[in-house]
Design a protein around this motif. Structure first.
Motif, short mmCIF file in Angstrom:
data_model
loop_
_atom_site.label_atom_id
_atom_site.label_comp_id
_atom_site.label_asym_id
_atom_site.label_seq_id
_atom_site.Cartn_x
_atom_site.Cartn_y
_atom_site.Cartn_z
N LYS A 1 49.82 -23.20 13.76
CA LYS A 1 48.88 -23.88 12.86
C LYS A 1 47.58 -24.28 13.57
CE LYS A 1 51.89 -25.78 9.33
NZ LYS A 1 52.42 -26.99 8.71
N ASP A 2 47.57 -24.27 14.89
CA ASP A 2 46.39 -24.69 15.65
C ASP A 2 45.50 -23.47 15.89
OD1 ASP A 2 44.71 -25.15 18.08
OD2 ASP A 2 45.75 -27.09 18.09
N GLU A 3 44.26 -23.56 15.43
CA GLU A 3 43.32 -22.43 15.52
C GLU A 3 43.14 -21.95 16.96
OE1 GLU A 3 41.05 -19.49 13.93
OE2 GLU A 3 42.17 -20.99 12.80
N SER A 4 43.15 -22.87 17.92
CA SER A 4 42.92 -22.47 19.32
C SER A 4 44.17 -21.91 19.99
CB SER A 4 42.38 -23.66 20.12
OG SER A 4 43.37 -24.67 20.23
N LEU A 5 45.33 -22.05 19.35
CA LEU A 5 46.59 -21.61 19.97
C LEU A 5 47.28 -20.49 19.21
CD1 LEU A 5 48.18 -25.13 20.68
CD2 LEU A 5 46.81 -23.74 22.24
N ARG A 6 46.93 -20.28 17.96
CA ARG A 6 47.73 -19.42 17.09
C ARG A 6 47.87 -17.97 17.54
NH1 ARG A 6 44.77 -16.54 13.08
NH2 ARG A 6 42.53 -16.95 13.26
N HIS A 7 46.96 -17.51 18.40
CA HIS A 7 47.05 -16.12 18.87
C HIS A 7 47.97 -15.96 20.08
CE1 HIS A 7 44.18 -14.61 16.06
NE2 HIS A 7 43.28 -15.50 16.42
N ILE A 8 48.48 -17.05 20.61
CA ILE A 8 49.40 -16.95 21.75
C ILE A 8 50.71 -16.34 21.27
CG2 ILE A 8 50.70 -18.21 23.51
CD1 ILE A 8 48.61 -20.45 23.27
N PRO A 9 51.17 -15.27 21.91
CA PRO A 9 52.48 -14.73 21.54
C PRO A 9 53.58 -15.73 21.91
CG PRO A 9 51.24 -13.16 22.88
CD PRO A 9 50.50 -14.46 22.92
N VAL A 10 54.49 -15.93 20.98
CA VAL A 10 55.62 -16.82 21.20
C VAL A 10 56.91 -16.03 21.02
CG1 VAL A 10 56.83 -18.91 20.45
CG2 VAL A 10 54.31 -18.81 20.37
N VAL A 11 57.75 -16.08 22.04
CA VAL A 11 59.05 -15.44 22.00
C VAL A 11 60.10 -16.54 21.99
CG1 VAL A 11 60.69 -13.95 23.20
CG2 VAL A 11 58.24 -13.40 23.24
N MET A 12 60.86 -16.61 20.92
CA MET A 12 61.96 -17.56 20.84
C MET A 12 63.08 -16.99 21.68
SD MET A 12 62.37 -20.54 19.48
CE MET A 12 61.30 -20.69 18.07
N LEU A 13 63.47 -17.71 22.69
CA LEU A 13 64.52 -17.29 23.62
C LEU A 13 65.63 -18.31 23.51
CD1 LEU A 13 65.20 -15.22 25.83
CD2 LEU A 13 64.07 -16.73 27.46
N THR A 14 66.69 -17.96 22.80
CA THR A 14 67.68 -18.96 22.42
C THR A 14 69.09 -18.42 22.45
OG1 THR A 14 68.30 -20.46 20.62
CG2 THR A 14 67.34 -18.36 19.99
N SER A 15 70.05 -19.33 22.49
CA SER A 15 71.45 -18.92 22.40
C SER A 15 71.93 -19.00 20.94
CB SER A 15 72.32 -19.79 23.30
OG SER A 15 72.10 -21.15 23.03
N SER A 16 71.07 -19.47 20.04
CA SER A 16 71.45 -19.60 18.63
C SER A 16 71.57 -18.23 17.97
CB SER A 16 70.40 -20.43 17.88
OG SER A 16 70.71 -20.43 16.50
N ARG A 17 72.66 -18.05 17.29
CA ARG A 17 72.86 -16.84 16.50
C ARG A 17 72.83 -17.18 15.00
NH1 ARG A 17 74.11 -12.47 19.46
NH2 ARG A 17 74.84 -12.79 21.58
N GLU A 18 72.35 -18.37 14.68
CA GLU A 18 72.30 -18.81 13.28
C GLU A 18 71.18 -18.09 12.55
OE1 GLU A 18 72.49 -23.04 12.63
OE2 GLU A 18 73.59 -23.31 14.51
N GLU A 19 71.52 -17.49 11.43
CA GLU A 19 70.55 -16.74 10.66
C GLU A 19 69.38 -17.62 10.21
OE1 GLU A 19 70.27 -14.14 6.54
OE2 GLU A 19 72.20 -14.31 7.54
N GLN A 20 69.66 -18.88 9.87
CA GLN A 20 68.60 -19.78 9.42
C GLN A 20 67.56 -20.00 10.51
OE1 GLN A 20 70.94 -23.19 8.34
NE2 GLN A 20 70.71 -24.17 10.34
N ASP A 21 67.97 -20.04 11.79
CA ASP A 21 67.02 -20.18 12.90
C ASP A 21 66.14 -18.94 13.02
OD1 ASP A 21 67.94 -22.73 13.58
OD2 ASP A 21 69.38 -21.95 15.04
N LEU A 22 66.75 -17.77 12.87
CA LEU A 22 66.01 -16.52 12.93
C LEU A 22 64.99 -16.45 11.79
CD1 LEU A 22 65.74 -13.55 14.07
CD2 LEU A 22 67.46 -12.94 12.37
N VAL A 23 65.44 -16.71 10.58
CA VAL A 23 64.56 -16.63 9.41
C VAL A 23 63.42 -17.64 9.52
CG1 VAL A 23 64.46 -17.04 6.90
CG2 VAL A 23 66.34 -15.70 7.88
N ARG A 24 63.74 -18.87 9.89
CA ARG A 24 62.71 -19.91 9.99
C ARG A 24 61.70 -19.57 11.07
NH1 ARG A 24 59.37 -22.72 7.48
NH2 ARG A 24 58.87 -24.73 8.35
N SER A 25 62.16 -19.03 12.19
CA SER A 25 61.25 -18.65 13.28
C SER A 25 60.23 -17.63 12.80
CB SER A 25 62.03 -18.10 14.47
OG SER A 25 62.83 -19.10 15.05
N TYR A 26 60.70 -16.62 12.09
CA TYR A 26 59.78 -15.59 11.59
C TYR A 26 58.86 -16.14 10.50
CZ TYR A 26 61.38 -11.83 14.53
OH TYR A 26 61.64 -11.04 15.62
#
Length: 151
Positions: A83-108
């Motif tokens: 949401k921050d204009e100065s940060l939004r272009h930074i690539p973010v990789v979620m690196l997690t042990s969660s296999r919950e579908e809701q976490d995957l969907v919400r992240s995307y």
């Protein structure tokens, strides 16, 4: 030659932190690895606030972000970045042990660039981190003018 920007690793688990750092070191990346152990520290680094107030440098080349973090969880950090204009272009990789579908969907939904489930097996985890490091630090081409003050 373009400047090497750091990799921001946001991880609170000491074992996962140690393994991730070892794997990134094996890649022989020249990028500095900046470590944040909770979501608030990550946001301070990204915004140049708190302990990072007045620090020189630009945005990281990539944020490797754990999902379950103290203070501010990974999903909220991701949302704030995107949401921050100065940060939004930074690539973010979620690196997690969660296999919950809701976490995957919400992240995307929030704009994550990649969602990687931490493999339980050491050799698989090690290879996954090496691949992430090489891709985001060496192969990925960022947008023009990418830096802390870029819009």
């Amino acid at each position: 030659m373009p400047e090497l920007r750091p990799i921001l690793l946001v991880e609170d688990n000491p074992r996962d932190l140690e393994l991730t750092l070892a794997a990134l070191e094996k890649c022989q990346l020249a990028n500095e690895i900046v470590i944040a152990r909770d979501g608030a520290e990550a946001m301070d680094y990204l915004l140049g606030a708190g302990a990072h107030a007045g620090a020189e440098g630009g945005n990281p080349t990539v944020v490797l972000l754990d999902l379950k973090l103290p203070k501010i969880d990974g999903l909220e950090v991701l949302e704030r970045i995107k949401k921050d204009e100065s940060l939004r272009h930074i690539p973010v990789v979620m690196l997690t042990s969660s296999r919950e579908e809701q976490d995957l969907v919400r992240s995307y939904e929030l704009g994550v660039n990649a969602f990687v489930v931490k493999p339980v097996e050491f050799s698989e985890f090690f290879q996954a981190i090496r691949n992430l490091g090489v891709f985001w630090a060496i192969l990925n081409e960022p947008p023009p003018g990418f830096g802390r003050n870029a819009t």
